[in-house]
Design a protein around this motif. Structure first.
Motif, mmCIF file in Angstrom:
data_model
loop_
_atom_site.group_PDB
_atom_site.id
_atom_site.type_symbol
_atom_site.label_atom_id
_atom_site.label_comp_id
_atom_site.label_asym_id
_atom_site.label_seq_id
_atom_site.Cartn_x
_atom_site.Cartn_y
_atom_site.Cartn_z
ATOM 1 N N ARG A 87 0.872 -1.175 0.000
ATOM 2 C CA ARG A 87 0.000 0.000 0.000
ATOM 3 C C ARG A 87 0.907 1.221 0.000
ATOM 4 N N LEU A 88 0.819 2.002 -1.069
ATOM 5 C CA LEU A 88 1.608 3.219 -1.197
ATOM 6 C C LEU A 88 0.656 4.397 -1.280
ATOM 7 N N GLU A 89 1.053 5.508 -0.682
ATOM 8 C CA GLU A 89 0.221 6.711 -0.761
ATOM 9 C C GLU A 89 1.076 7.868 -1.266
ATOM 10 N N PHE A 90 0.538 8.582 -2.263
ATOM 11 C CA PHE A 90 1.209 9.723 -2.875
ATOM 12 C C PHE A 90 0.378 10.972 -2.670
ATOM 13 N N ASP A 91 1.041 12.136 -2.573
ATOM 14 C CA ASP A 91 0.293 13.387 -2.503
ATOM 15 C C ASP A 91 -0.114 13.810 -3.915
ATOM 16 N N ASP A 92 -0.746 14.971 -4.035
ATOM 17 C CA ASP A 92 -1.257 15.430 -5.335
ATOM 18 C C ASP A 92 -0.156 15.778 -6.336
ATOM 19 N N GLN A 93 1.080 15.905 -5.871
ATOM 20 C CA GLN A 93 2.214 16.188 -6.765
ATOM 21 C C GLN A 93 3.038 14.934 -7.048
ATOM 22 N N GLY A 94 2.624 13.786 -6.522
ATOM 23 C CA GLY A 94 3.309 12.526 -6.771
ATOM 24 C C GLY A 94 4.390 12.171 -5.769
ATOM 25 N N LYS A 95 4.519 12.960 -4.692
ATOM 26 C CA LYS A 95 5.513 12.652 -3.663
ATOM 27 C C LYS A 95 5.027 11.465 -2.829
ATOM 28 N N LEU A 96 5.923 10.493 -2.620
ATOM 29 C CA LEU A 96 5.590 9.333 -1.811
ATOM 30 C C LEU A 96 5.435 9.739 -0.352
ATOM 31 N N LEU A 97 4.256 9.484 0.211
ATOM 32 C CA LEU A 97 3.989 9.809 1.612
ATOM 33 C C LEU A 97 4.213 8.606 2.519
ATOM 34 N N SER A 98 3.837 7.422 2.038
ATOM 35 C CA SER A 98 4.021 6.216 2.845
ATOM 36 C C SER A 98 4.066 4.987 1.938
ATOM 37 N N ARG A 99 4.760 3.957 2.458
ATOM 38 C CA ARG A 99 4.843 2.687 1.733
ATOM 39 C C ARG A 99 4.854 1.578 2.777
ATOM 40 N N HIS A 100 3.957 0.626 2.618
ATOM 41 C CA HIS A 100 3.869 -0.525 3.515
ATOM 42 C C HIS A 100 3.804 -1.773 2.640
ATOM 43 N N ARG A 101 4.560 -2.809 3.042
ATOM 44 C CA ARG A 101 4.571 -4.066 2.289
ATOM 45 C C ARG A 101 4.391 -5.230 3.250
ATOM 46 N N TRP A 102 3.728 -6.280 2.734
ATOM 47 C CA TRP A 102 3.461 -7.464 3.525
ATOM 48 C C TRP A 102 3.844 -8.714 2.740
ATOM 49 N N ALA A 103 4.288 -9.736 3.472
ATOM 50 C CA ALA A 103 4.542 -11.048 2.877
ATOM 51 C C ALA A 103 3.197 -11.687 2.521
ATOM 52 N N GLU A 104 3.266 -12.742 1.766
ATOM 53 C CA GLU A 104 2.042 -13.407 1.320
ATOM 54 C C GLU A 104 1.171 -13.883 2.484
ATOM 55 N N ASP A 105 1.800 -14.219 3.618
ATOM 56 C CA ASP A 105 1.035 -14.672 4.779
ATOM 57 C C ASP A 105 0.524 -13.521 5.648
ATOM 58 N N GLY A 106 0.786 -12.266 5.224
ATOM 59 C CA GLY A 106 0.302 -11.100 5.950
ATOM 60 C C GLY A 106 1.313 -10.485 6.903
ATOM 61 N N THR A 107 2.489 -11.090 7.019
ATOM 62 C CA THR A 107 3.530 -10.569 7.896
ATOM 63 C C THR A 107 4.077 -9.255 7.334
ATOM 64 N N PRO A 108 4.118 -8.189 8.130
ATOM 65 C CA PRO A 108 4.681 -6.923 7.646
ATOM 66 C C PRO A 108 6.168 -7.084 7.320
ATOM 67 N N ILE A 109 6.594 -6.541 6.172
ATOM 68 C CA ILE A 109 8.010 -6.624 5.807
ATOM 69 C C ILE A 109 8.628 -5.246 5.572
ATOM 70 N N GLU A 110 7.811 -4.203 5.457
ATOM 71 C CA GLU A 110 8.347 -2.851 5.300
ATOM 72 C C GLU A 110 7.287 -1.855 5.714
ATOM 73 N N SER A 111 7.742 -0.785 6.376
ATOM 74 C CA SER A 111 6.848 0.310 6.728
ATOM 75 C C SER A 111 7.652 1.598 6.668
ATOM 76 N N PHE A 112 7.248 2.476 5.750
ATOM 77 C CA PHE A 112 7.937 3.753 5.556
ATOM 78 C C PHE A 112 6.901 4.853 5.561
ATOM 79 N N VAL A 113 7.169 5.892 6.318
ATOM 80 C CA VAL A 113 6.331 7.088 6.328
ATOM 81 C C VAL A 113 7.273 8.277 6.150
ATOM 82 N N ALA A 114 7.014 9.101 5.141
ATOM 83 C CA ALA A 114 7.867 10.253 4.859
ATOM 84 C C ALA A 114 7.781 11.254 6.009
ATOM 85 N N GLU A 115 8.893 11.937 6.224
ATOM 86 C CA GLU A 115 8.899 12.995 7.238
ATOM 87 C C GLU A 115 8.115 14.193 6.726
ATOM 88 N N SER A 116 7.430 14.845 7.620
ATOM 89 C CA SER A 116 6.619 16.002 7.232
ATOM 90 C C SER A 116 7.465 17.219 6.986
#
Length: 116
Positions: A87-116
């Motif tokens: 799940r990635l979220e971008f602002d209206d100008q295309g800047k990456l705000l957050s990125r979260h990734r999960w393994a196939e079994d649902g285990t979180p493998i990455e969590s990134f939130v951009a600094e404000s």
């Protein structure tokens, strides 16, 4: 208007044309077996609006929106088993705000939130 992927041309500047004109509408891409594997929306030749990808078996693979060629809003990807893969979220100008990734079994493998 909806056209097939094989009927459009991608120009050097990455704009999409149909019969020589900048394309506005949906482009459908199919697997060799004929199943819809992607639907992408364009405006004046640029990706603009919702795009959805599917696995050949029909399950949703990815979904997100663009505004005149720039990723905006929430983009999501799914594993073949239906679990959320990213799940990635971008602002209206295309800047990456957050990125979260999960393994196939649902285990979180990455969590990134951009600094404000």
């Amino acid at each position: 208007m909806r056209v097939e992927y094989d009927d459009v041309e991608t120009e050097d500047d990455l704009r999409v044309t149909y019969q020589g004109d900048l394309f506005t509408g949906e482009v459908v891409e199919r697997s060799p077996q004929g199943q819809v594997i992607a639907i992408t929306t364009y405006f004046n030749g640029m990706e603009d609006g919702l795009s959805t990808e599917f696995y050949p078996s029909g399950e949703r693979k990815a979904e997100g929106s663009a505004r005149y060629g720039t990723a905006v809003g929430v983009h999501q990807e799914w594993h073949r088993n239906g679990n959320l893969a990213a799940r990635l979220e971008f602002d209206d100008q295309g800047k990456l705000l957050s990125r979260h990734r999960w393994a196939e079994d649902g285990t979180p493998i990455e969590s990134f939130v951009a600094e404000s």
